[in-house]
Design a protein around this motif. Structure first.
Motif, short mmCIF file in Angstrom:
data_model
loop_
_atom_site.label_atom_id
_atom_site.label_comp_id
_atom_site.label_asym_id
_atom_site.label_seq_id
_atom_site.Cartn_x
_atom_site.Cartn_y
_atom_site.Cartn_z
N GLU A 86 -15.93 0.67 -20.10
CA GLU A 86 -14.91 0.67 -21.16
C GLU A 86 -14.79 -0.73 -21.73
O GLU A 86 -14.60 -1.71 -20.99
CB GLU A 86 -13.56 1.15 -20.61
N ILE A 87 -14.93 -0.81 -23.07
CA ILE A 87 -14.96 -2.11 -23.74
C ILE A 87 -13.88 -2.12 -24.82
O ILE A 87 -13.97 -1.39 -25.82
CB ILE A 87 -16.35 -2.36 -24.38
N PRO A 88 -12.80 -2.92 -24.66
CA PRO A 88 -11.78 -3.00 -25.72
C PRO A 88 -12.30 -3.81 -26.91
O PRO A 88 -12.95 -4.84 -26.75
CB PRO A 88 -10.61 -3.71 -25.04
N ILE A 89 -12.00 -3.29 -28.13
CA ILE A 89 -12.40 -3.96 -29.37
C ILE A 89 -11.16 -4.19 -30.21
O ILE A 89 -10.39 -3.25 -30.46
CB ILE A 89 -13.42 -3.10 -30.16
N THR A 90 -10.95 -5.41 -30.64
CA THR A 90 -9.79 -5.74 -31.48
C THR A 90 -10.26 -6.11 -32.88
O THR A 90 -11.12 -6.99 -33.04
CB THR A 90 -8.98 -6.91 -30.88
N VAL A 91 -9.71 -5.42 -33.89
CA VAL A 91 -10.01 -5.72 -35.29
C VAL A 91 -8.79 -6.40 -35.88
O VAL A 91 -7.66 -5.91 -35.74
CB VAL A 91 -10.35 -4.44 -36.08
N ARG A 92 -8.99 -7.52 -36.56
CA ARG A 92 -7.88 -8.28 -37.12
C ARG A 92 -8.09 -8.53 -38.60
O ARG A 92 -9.21 -8.85 -39.03
CB ARG A 92 -7.72 -9.61 -36.38
N MET A 124 -10.88 1.47 -28.25
CA MET A 124 -11.57 1.45 -26.96
C MET A 124 -12.93 2.12 -27.10
O MET A 124 -13.04 3.27 -27.53
CB MET A 124 -10.74 2.18 -25.91
N LEU A 125 -13.98 1.38 -26.71
CA LEU A 125 -15.34 1.88 -26.70
C LEU A 125 -15.69 2.30 -25.28
O LEU A 125 -15.66 1.46 -24.36
CB LEU A 125 -16.32 0.82 -27.21
N THR A 126 -15.99 3.58 -25.09
CA THR A 126 -16.41 4.09 -23.79
C THR A 126 -17.91 4.33 -23.85
O THR A 126 -18.38 5.15 -24.65
CB THR A 126 -15.68 5.39 -23.44
N LEU A 127 -18.65 3.62 -22.99
CA LEU A 127 -20.11 3.60 -23.06
C LEU A 127 -20.68 4.18 -21.78
O LEU A 127 -20.33 3.75 -20.67
CB LEU A 127 -20.60 2.17 -23.27
N ASP A 128 -21.56 5.18 -21.91
CA ASP A 128 -22.21 5.81 -20.75
C ASP A 128 -23.62 5.27 -20.60
O ASP A 128 -24.47 5.48 -21.48
CB ASP A 128 -22.25 7.33 -20.92
N VAL A 129 -23.87 4.60 -19.47
CA VAL A 129 -25.22 4.11 -19.18
C VAL A 129 -26.01 5.27 -18.59
O VAL A 129 -25.59 5.86 -17.59
CB VAL A 129 -25.18 2.92 -18.20
N PRO A 130 -27.15 5.63 -19.18
CA PRO A 130 -27.91 6.79 -18.68
C PRO A 130 -28.39 6.59 -17.24
O PRO A 130 -28.67 5.46 -16.81
CB PRO A 130 -29.09 6.90 -19.65
#
Length: 373
Positions: A249-255, A305-311
Motif C-alpha cells: 500500500e502506497i499513499p499518494i498526495t496530490v497538492r 491510496m495505491l494498492t499494488l499486488d506483486v505477482p
C-alpha cells in the motif's frame, strides 16, 4: 355630394393599394375550435352560445377589443370576401370543409411583415457567468421562429464589457442564421475577454433581429487573470522491498501548489478534474482509491491510496512504477518513480529452523541422560 364620394373612393383605393403593396400573404387552415395569434391579433373559429363564430380581436394595452365577427351561415356564404380588420391586417374568407382532423375554414391572411413575424430566443446558460481576463465563454442559445414567414436573423451582442463576440452555427462562423417558420435553430455565442479587460460585472444581451428584435440577457463577471496553475505529487516511499505474491500500500498526495508561499490566494487558481495516472509493470495488478478529484482549491491537498499486488511469479530484481497527475489546465511535468526490489525466496530460513529444532532435541536428550546419574 357625388364629388365628395368619388374623391373618397379614389383616396380609399390608393390607400388600400399602398397597404396591399407592403403586405405579406399567408394561407391558414383553421380547424373548428382553434385560435391563432397573429402579432397582437387573435383569430378564433369556434362555437359561442351554440353559434359558429369567426372572430378577430386585438389586445390594445391591457384590454381586448373585438375588431370583427362573422356568425353562422354568413361565414360560409361570404367565401371570397375580405374582412378589413385594420390598416395593416386583412383576412379573406376562403372555402370550408371536412377532413380526417375535423371541420376547417381556409383563410388568406394579408398583413404587414411585422405582424406575421414573431420569434423567441432562449439560452441554457445561467443568469450569471464568470470569466477571467484572457479567457473566453461559450453561450449556447436557440432561436425559434413562431411566426408565419421564413426569417433570416442578424446576430449581435450588446454590452459595455470590452469583449469580442462571434457566433457559430453548424461548425461555421456566422453573422446571421436562417430559420424556417415553425422551426428553431441552435447557435453558440463566443465571448473573448482580452487580457486587459476592465474587471467588473456587466449586462450582456444576445440579439437576433429581423424587423422584430429578439434578445436574451444575462450578467457576466470579469475577474482578474488566473496567473498561476501548478500541481505537485508527494509519495512517502520511493524505494521498497517486497517478496513475490505480496501486497503493498502506497499513499499518494496530490497538492495544488499554485500560489504556494504567497499570502494572497488569488495568485493561484483551482485545479479541476484532477486525475492520477499509474503505469505498472506488465501483469502487475493495482487499485487506486480514489482515482482523482473533481477540484483542488489553491494550496489544497488530497490523498489517494495505491494498492499494488506483486505477482507470485515475479522474478527477483528491480521493478519500477510511475505515478503522475493531470488536470484541465495543469499537469505534473515529470512523473514520480517508485523502485520495488523483489527479493529471491530462500530455503535457508526453513533449514535453520530444522537445525535449531534438532539441536534443542539433542540438548534435552543429553540433559535427561546425565541428570539420572
Amino acid at each position: 355630394m357625388r364629388r365628395k364620394m368619388l374623391v373618397f373612393s379614389v383616396f380609399f383605393l390608393l390607400f388600400s393599394g399602398l397597404v396591399l403593396g407592403q403586405s405579406y400573404s399567408h394561407d391558414e387552415k383553421m380547424y373548428f375550435g382553434e385560435q391563432e395569434e397573429i402579432g397582437d391579433y387573435i383569430v378564433e373559429y369556434s362555437s359561442q352560445n351554440g353559434d359558429d363564430v369567426l372572430e378577430i380581436g386585438r389586445w390594445m394595452d391591457t384590454s381586448f377589443r373585438i375588431m370583427d365577427q362573422v356568425e353562422n351561415d354568413d361565414i360560409y356564404e361570404r367565401e371570397g370576401e375580405t374582412l378589413n380588420i385594420s390598416e395593416n391586417l386583412s383576412i379573406r374568407i376562403g372555402s370550408s370543409g371536412w377532413d380526417r382532423d375535423g371541420r376547417f375554414l381556409n383563410l388568406d391572411i394579408m398583413a404587414d411583415k411585422e405582424i406575421l413575424s414573431s420569434g423567441e430566443i432562449d439560452s441554457s446558460a445561467p443568469s450569471k457567468i464568470i470569466v477571467s481576463q484572457d479567457d473566453s465563454a461559450d453561450i449556447p442559445f436557440t432561436i425559434e421562429n413562431t411566426g408565419f414567414l421564413n426569417q433570416t436573423y442578424n446576430l449581435s451582442v450588446d454590452t459595455n464589457a470590452s469583449v469580442e463576440a462571434s457566433f457559430s452555427f453548424q461548425d461555421f462562423n456566422v453573422t446571421e442564421v436562417y430559420v424556417e417558420a415553425g422551426e428553431e435553430e441552435s447557435v453558440t455565442a463566443n465571448l473573448e475577454v482580452p487580457e486587459n479587460a476592465e474587471l467588473g460585472t456587466y449586462k450582456v444581451r444576445l440579439i437576433a433581429q429581423n424587423g422584430e428584435k429578439l434578445s436574451e440577457e444575462f450578467q457576466m463577471e470579469i475577474r482578474g487573470a488566473e496567473v498561476e496553475r501548478e500541481m505537485s505529487l508527494n509519495i512517502r516511499e520511493n524505494y521498497m522491498a517486497s517478496n513475490p505474491d505480496e501486497t503493498k500500500e502506497i499513499p499518494i498526495t496530490v497538492r495544488n501548489s499554485a500560489g504556494f508561499g504567497y499570502r494572497d490566494d488569488s495568485t493561484g487558481a483551482a485545479l479541476e478534474n484532477v486525475e492520477i495516472e499509474v503505469t505498472a509493470p506488465d501483469s502487475w495488478e493495482y487499485d487506486l482509491n480514489p482515482e482523482g478529484f473533481s477540484e483542488l482549491d489553491t494550496r489544497e491537498r488530497q490523498r489517494s491510496m495505491l494498492t499494488l499486488d506483486v505477482p507470485a511469479e515475479a522474478s527477483p530484481g528491480d521493478y519500477f512504477v510511475e505515478i503522475s497527475a493531470s488536470s484541465d489546465k495543469a499537469s505534473i511535468e515529470s512523473p514520480s518513480e517508485i523502485r520495488i526490489n523483489v527479493r529471491e525466496e530462500s530455503g535457508m530460513s526453513s533449514v535453520g529452523l530444522v537445525l535449531m529444532a534438532l539441536s534443542l532435541a539433542a540438548l534435552i536428550f543429553v540433559y535427561r541422560k546425565f541428570s539420572r546419574r
